[in-house]
Design a protein around this motif. Structure first.
Motif, short mmCIF file in Angstrom:
data_model
loop_
_atom_site.label_atom_id
_atom_site.label_comp_id
_atom_site.label_asym_id
_atom_site.label_seq_id
_atom_site.Cartn_x
_atom_site.Cartn_y
_atom_site.Cartn_z
N ALA A 190 0.87 -1.18 0.00
CA ALA A 190 0.00 0.00 0.00
C ALA A 190 0.91 1.22 0.00
N ILE A 191 0.46 2.27 -0.69
CA ILE A 191 1.20 3.55 -0.68
C ILE A 191 0.23 4.62 -0.21
N VAL A 192 0.65 5.38 0.80
CA VAL A 192 -0.24 6.40 1.36
C VAL A 192 0.52 7.73 1.44
N THR A 193 0.02 8.75 0.75
CA THR A 193 0.63 10.09 0.90
C THR A 193 -0.12 10.85 2.00
N GLY A 194 0.57 11.83 2.55
CA GLY A 194 -0.04 12.60 3.64
C GLY A 194 -0.20 11.76 4.89
N ALA A 195 0.73 10.79 5.05
CA ALA A 195 0.58 9.80 6.13
C ALA A 195 1.02 10.34 7.49
N SER A 206 0.07 12.90 9.30
CA SER A 206 -0.89 13.49 10.24
C SER A 206 -2.32 13.38 9.71
N GLY A 207 -3.26 13.77 10.54
CA GLY A 207 -4.66 13.90 10.13
C GLY A 207 -5.27 12.64 9.51
N ILE A 208 -5.91 12.83 8.38
CA ILE A 208 -6.66 11.74 7.74
C ILE A 208 -5.71 10.64 7.26
N GLY A 209 -4.56 11.05 6.71
CA GLY A 209 -3.58 10.06 6.22
C GLY A 209 -3.09 9.17 7.35
N GLU A 210 -2.81 9.77 8.49
CA GLU A 210 -2.36 8.98 9.65
C GLU A 210 -3.47 8.04 10.11
N ALA A 211 -4.71 8.53 10.03
CA ALA A 211 -5.85 7.67 10.41
C ALA A 211 -5.93 6.45 9.48
N PHE A 212 -5.62 6.65 8.20
CA PHE A 212 -5.60 5.51 7.27
C PHE A 212 -4.51 4.49 7.66
N ILE A 213 -3.36 5.01 8.07
CA ILE A 213 -2.27 4.09 8.46
C ILE A 213 -2.69 3.25 9.67
N LEU A 272 10.12 2.31 -7.36
CA LEU A 272 9.16 1.31 -7.85
C LEU A 272 9.82 0.43 -8.91
N SER A 273 10.57 1.05 -9.81
CA SER A 273 11.16 0.23 -10.89
C SER A 273 12.27 -0.67 -10.36
N GLU A 274 12.91 -0.29 -9.25
CA GLU A 274 13.93 -1.16 -8.65
C GLU A 274 13.27 -2.35 -7.93
N GLU A 275 12.20 -2.04 -7.17
CA GLU A 275 11.61 -3.09 -6.31
C GLU A 275 10.49 -3.86 -6.98
N LYS A 276 9.88 -3.29 -8.01
CA LYS A 276 8.79 -3.91 -8.78
C LYS A 276 7.72 -4.57 -7.89
N PRO A 277 7.12 -3.81 -6.99
CA PRO A 277 6.08 -4.40 -6.14
C PRO A 277 4.75 -4.48 -6.88
N VAL A 278 3.82 -5.26 -6.35
CA VAL A 278 2.43 -5.16 -6.79
C VAL A 278 1.79 -4.14 -5.85
N ILE A 279 1.18 -3.11 -6.43
CA ILE A 279 0.52 -2.11 -5.57
C ILE A 279 -0.95 -2.48 -5.45
N GLU A 280 -1.35 -2.79 -4.23
CA GLU A 280 -2.75 -3.17 -3.97
C GLU A 280 -3.60 -1.96 -3.64
N LEU A 281 -2.96 -0.95 -3.06
CA LEU A 281 -3.72 0.22 -2.60
C LEU A 281 -2.86 1.48 -2.71
N LEU A 282 -3.43 2.49 -3.36
CA LEU A 282 -2.79 3.81 -3.38
C LEU A 282 -3.77 4.80 -2.78
N ILE A 283 -3.35 5.45 -1.71
CA ILE A 283 -4.19 6.50 -1.12
C ILE A 283 -3.50 7.85 -1.32
N ASN A 284 -4.08 8.69 -2.14
CA ASN A 284 -3.57 10.04 -2.35
C ASN A 284 -4.28 10.97 -1.36
N CYS A 285 -3.61 11.22 -0.24
CA CYS A 285 -4.26 12.01 0.82
C CYS A 285 -3.55 13.34 1.06
#
Ligand SMILES: NC(=O)c1ccc[n+]([C@@H]2O[C@H](COP(=O)([O-])OP(=O)(O)OC[C@H]3O[C@@H](n4cnc5c(N)ncnc54)[C@H](OP(=O)(O)O)[C@@H]3O)[C@@H](O)[C@H]2O)c1
Length: 264
Positions: free
Chosen positions: A4-9, A11-18, A71-84
Motif C-alpha cells: 500500500a502507498i499512502v501520501t499525507g501519512a 498526520s490527520g486523515i492520512g495517519e488515520a488511514f495508516i 518502484l522500478s527497482e523493487e517492482k512491487p504489486v501495488i494493492e492500494l494507493l491513497i492520495n491524501c
C-alpha cells in the motif's frame, strides 16, 4: 499480498488511514510526507518491517521521479494507493502568495496525478476480478462541488481531483482497478490551522457542527473503496450540499459563500 502507498501519512486523515490498514494484509506500507520524524514514529508504532518511510516534498517534481525509481527497482504489486496529501490557504488570489498558490496546485493536482500515473503499471495484474482488484482512493473535498471565493485555488484544485478521479474510475475498470473519490466536509485535523496560518484552530458555526472525526472518515472511506464505490461523499450534511450544488443556481450559493467567507 502487495503493498500500500499512502501520501499525507504523517498526520490527520492520512495517519488515520495508516492506523486503520496497519493490521491489514499488506506486505509493506510506503508512508509518504515531508516530516520524517512522524513517518519514523509510524514505523516504530506499527512495525519497521511493514512501514516504509519515504520522506518527500511532493511539490518538488523530482520527488515523484525518486518514487518512480524506487518502484522500478523493487517492482512491487501495488494493492492500494491513497492520495491524501493536500494543502490549502485561506484568502483571495489577490492576497495569497504566488508560492502558496503554486504549491497548492503542485501538491493537490500535479503530484496526485503524477504519482497515480507512475503507480498504475504496478497495479495491473492478471487473474483478478473487480471485487478483489487493486484500489486507488483519492481524497478530494466537498470544496470540489462549487467555486469558493476566499478559498479559491483550494476548491479549484479539489474540483480537479474529483474530475480526474471519476474519469480514471472508468479508464481503469478494464484492469479491475477500483478508483474511489472521497469528498469530506470539514474534518478535525491540523488542516485548518495551516490553512489560516494559525489564525483559526477549530471550525466554528455550522462547520463545527458537521466537522468529522478523521478515524471515522478513514474507516468509512476505506470500506467504500474496498466495495468499489466511485464517489463517496462523507456525512449527510455534505451529501445535502452535493445535491444542492446540482440543483440550486451556483450564483446564489456563491453569494452566500461570499457573505460567509470570513468564517472558518
Ligand atoms: N481537514 C479538513 O477539513 C479536510 C476537508 C476535506 C478534505 N481534506 C483533505 O484531506 C487531505 C488530508 O488533510 P488533513 O485534514 O489530514 O490535513 P493535515 O493533517 O494537514 O495533513 C496533510 C498531509 O499532507 C502532507 N503534506 C502537506 N504538504 C506536503 C508536501 N509538500 N509534500 C508531501 N506531503 C505533504 C502533510 O505531511 P507533512 O507536513 O509531513 O509533509 C500531512 O501528512 C488533504 O488532501 C485535504 O485537502 C481535508
Amino acid at each position: 499480498m502487495g503493498i500500500a502507498i499512502v501520501t499525507g501519512a504523517s498526520s490527520g486523515i492520512g495517519e488515520a488511514f495508516i492506523k486503520l490498514i496497519a493490521g491489514e494484509d499488506y506486505e509493506k506500507i510506503w508512508v509518504i510526507a515531508r516530516r520524517e520524524d512522524k513517518l519514523l514514529a509510524l514505523a516504530e508504532a506499527y512495525g519497521k518491517e511493514k512501514i516504509v518511510p519515504v520522506s518527500a516534498d511532493l511539490t518538488d517534481p523530482s520527488s515523484i521521479d525518486i518514487i518512480s525509481r524506487k518502484l522500478s527497482e523493487e517492482k512491487p504489486v501495488i494493492e492500494l494507493l491513497i492520495n491524501c496529501a493536500g494543502m490549502g490557504k485561506r484568502g483571495t488570489v489577490e492576497d495569497n502568495s504566488l508560492e502558496d498558490i503554486t504549491d497548492t496546485i503542485e501538491l493537490n493536482c500535479v503530484a496526485l496525478t503524477r504519482l497515480t500515473k507512475v503507480c498504475i503499471p504496478y497495479m495491473i495484474t492478471e487473474g483478478r476480478t473487480f471485487k478483489t482488484g487493486p484500489r486507488i482512493l483519492n481524497i478530494a473535498s466537498s470544496a470540489a462541488f462549487l467555486p469558493q471565493p476566499g478559498f479559491n485555488v483550494y476548491a479549484a484544485s479539489k474540483a480537479y481531483v474529483e474530475s480526474f478521479s471519476r474519469a480514471l474510475q472508468f479508464e481503469l475498470r478494464k484492469h479491475n482497478i477500483g478508483v474511489t473519490t472521497v469528498c469530506p466536509g470539514p474534518v478535525k485535523t491540523g488542516f485548518l490551522k495551516k490553512a489560516t496560518d494559525n489564525k483559526a484552530g477549530e471550525f466554528t458555526g455550522i462547520r463545527a457542527l458537521c466537522a468529522a472525526d478523521p478515524d471515522k472518515l478513514a474507516k468509512a472511506s476505506y470500506k467504500a473503496c474496498k466495495r468499489g464505490r466511485g464517489l463517496y461523499v462523507y456525512k449527510i450534511s455534505q451529501k445535502a450540499l452535493h445535491v444542492a450544488s446540482k440543483i440550486i443556481p451556483s450564483a446564489w450559493i456563491l453569494w452566500v459563500e461570499k457573505v460567509t467567507m470570513k468564517q472558518f
